[in-house]
Design an enzyme around this catalytic site. Structure first.
Site, short mmCIF file in Angstrom:
data_model
loop_
_atom_site.label_atom_id
_atom_site.label_comp_id
_atom_site.label_asym_id
_atom_site.label_seq_id
_atom_site.Cartn_x
_atom_site.Cartn_y
_atom_site.Cartn_z
CD GLU A 172 -3.04 -0.87 2.31
OE1 GLU A 172 -2.78 -0.07 3.24
OE2 GLU A 172 -4.07 -1.57 2.30
CD GLU A 225 -4.75 -5.18 3.60
OE1 GLU A 225 -3.57 -5.45 3.30
OE2 GLU A 225 -5.05 -4.27 4.40
#
EC number: 3.2.1.4
Length: 448
Positions: free
Chosen positions: A175, A263
């Site tokens: 991320e 995710e």
């Protein structure tokens, strides 16, 4: 063998004689014995990207569904052979994501221990015929370039060791955040890491994170990477991200890039709060409609809404519904799992146990489509690491064959076996003795 002595009387008159000797020779019959390959691929085989779709080895779109670990430095004990096997057999999970943090006690400060954890999970997934995502979990470090040299070295090692297995998927930056952008930071990083992997592993899927905690897939779609078998990850949490993020995904896929949601959570973006099941269901339905593969955060018993397990749950599977959180129950159902999963049928042998006077060929079959048969020919008990049956087995000597069947979403079959005794296959060879001529009596010793 013993020696045989025979006295032969000869008369003074010279004569010739021929002695015929018949003896049994133990020989090894033909060496073209079937050699099976190890179980190295999951049910979809070698994955590839075709347009905006993840596809199986035949080019058919496929949707992988599974679980992500929490940080391995905290909750690695929930990701092991037994728990993964339970998820495969009871929930229908076909992919596991191993989240290896870079910071917060992760790889950068403990490279050896974190790498060993990853290797154990990857090998377990290979043995279980599941896909596995190796996740370079940047988060607090914001920019993937912060540790790009360590990332390059790590992924080169992973590719060297596991690139030959089609089970493996690389996720090179979890991320990116904190002002990190696609054009100046993430894409240059990807252009540095991807060639290092591709020099070793030319085929396996590589997943690339996007800016704003892997939400800006639309920006990446307007300036994509120029490699094959590349996917882009989009992360969401149902309490925070709704239709506007689905719109970004729709746009990105319309531009021709493939998305993998590595995710997502039923909670809000903090991992806590909720769960928000109505919005989660919208997301699950959306991903199904687009054939978007996903792994849910997280397989752990942490006291937060996104955890799948209640505090104190077993670390090795065997969970009943009472062990699952509200999120865990929802995700299990979304994957398609049930605690009453049926058992796959045991394999059938084309040849019954018995004694045969020549080499035989044995065919193994299963009545369950898309199942996999594992077998042994040395009498040992087969496991999911045993050879996968792909073609008839040649039996040229006394052999015990044992086999069982596996299928995603079902429990393994019972082990069946057959014993084949091969007799009277040794050829009889006639050997002519030499001719002798004597003019008096002699004793001749023949050694057989």
């Amino acid at each position: 063998m013993f020696s045989k002595i025979k006295k032969i009387n000869f008369f003074k008159k010279t004569f010739s004689f021929l002695i015929a000797v018949v003896m049994m020779l133990f020989t090894v019959l033909g060496t073209n014995t079937y050699k099976a390959e190890a179980a190295t691929t999951s049910f979809g085989g070698q994955l590839k990207v075709v347009g905006s779709q993840l596809c199986d080895s035949n080019g058919k779109p496929i949707q992988l569904k599974g679980m992500s670990s929490h940080g391995l430095q905290w909750y690695v004990n929930f990701v092991n052979y037994d728990s993964m096997k339970f998820l495969r057999d009871k929930w229908g999970v076909n992919v596991i994501r191993a989240a290896m943090y870079t910071n917060e006690g992760g790889y950068i400060s403990n490279p050896s221990s974190q790498k060993e954890k990853i290797k154990k999970i990857v090998q377990d997934a290979i043995d279980l015929n599941m896909y596995v995502i190796i996740d370079w979990h940047i988060l607090s470090d914001n920019n993937p370039n912060t540790y790009k040299e360590q990332a390059k070295s790590f992924f080169q090692e992973m590719a060297e060791e596991y690139g030959k297995y089609s089970n493996v998927i690389y996720e090179i930056c979890n991320e990116p955040n904190g002002g990190t952008n696609w054009a100046n930071d993430i894409k240059p990083y990807a252009n540095y890491i991807i060639p290092a992997i591709r020099a070793i592993d030319p085929n396996n899927i590589i997943i690339v994170g996007t800016s704003t905690w892997s939400q800006d897939v639309d920006i990446a779609a307007d300036n994509p990477l120029r490699y094959s078998n590349i996917m882009y990850t989009c992360h969401f949490y149902a309490g925070t991200h709704t239709q506007s993020l689905r719109d970004k995904i729709n746009y990105a896929m319309s531009k021709g890039i493939a998305i993998f949601v590595t995710e997502w959570g039923t909670s809000d973006a903090s991992g806590n709060g909720g769960p928000y099941l109505d919005e989660s269901q919208k997301w699950v339905d959306f991903m199904a409609s687009k054939n978007i593969s996903w792994t849910n955060w997280a397989l752990c018993d942490k006291s937060e809404a996104s955890a799948a397990l209640k505090s104190g749950s077993s670390t090795t599977g065997g969970w009943t519904d009472s062990d699952l959180t509200t999120s865990g129950l929802f995700v299990k159902k979304s994957i398609g799992g049930s605690n009453t999963t049926s058992q796959t049928s045991a394999p059938t042998f084309s040849l019954q146990s018995g004694t045969y006077d020549s080499a035989q060929t044995v065919t193994l079959t299963s009545s369950d489509n898309d199942s996999v048969i594992h077998y042994t020919t040395d009498g040992t008990t087969p496991t999911s690491s045993s050879p996968v049956y792909t073609s008839p087995i040649t039996i040229s000597k006394t052999t015990t064959v044992k086999a069982f069947t596996t299928k995603t979403g079902m429990t393994d079959s019972n082990i069946t076996s057959a014993v084949y005794t091969i007799s009277n296959t040794d050829p009889v060879k006639q050997v002519s003795a030499p001719t002798f001529s004597y003019n008096q009596e002699h004793t001749i010793q023949l050694k057989l």
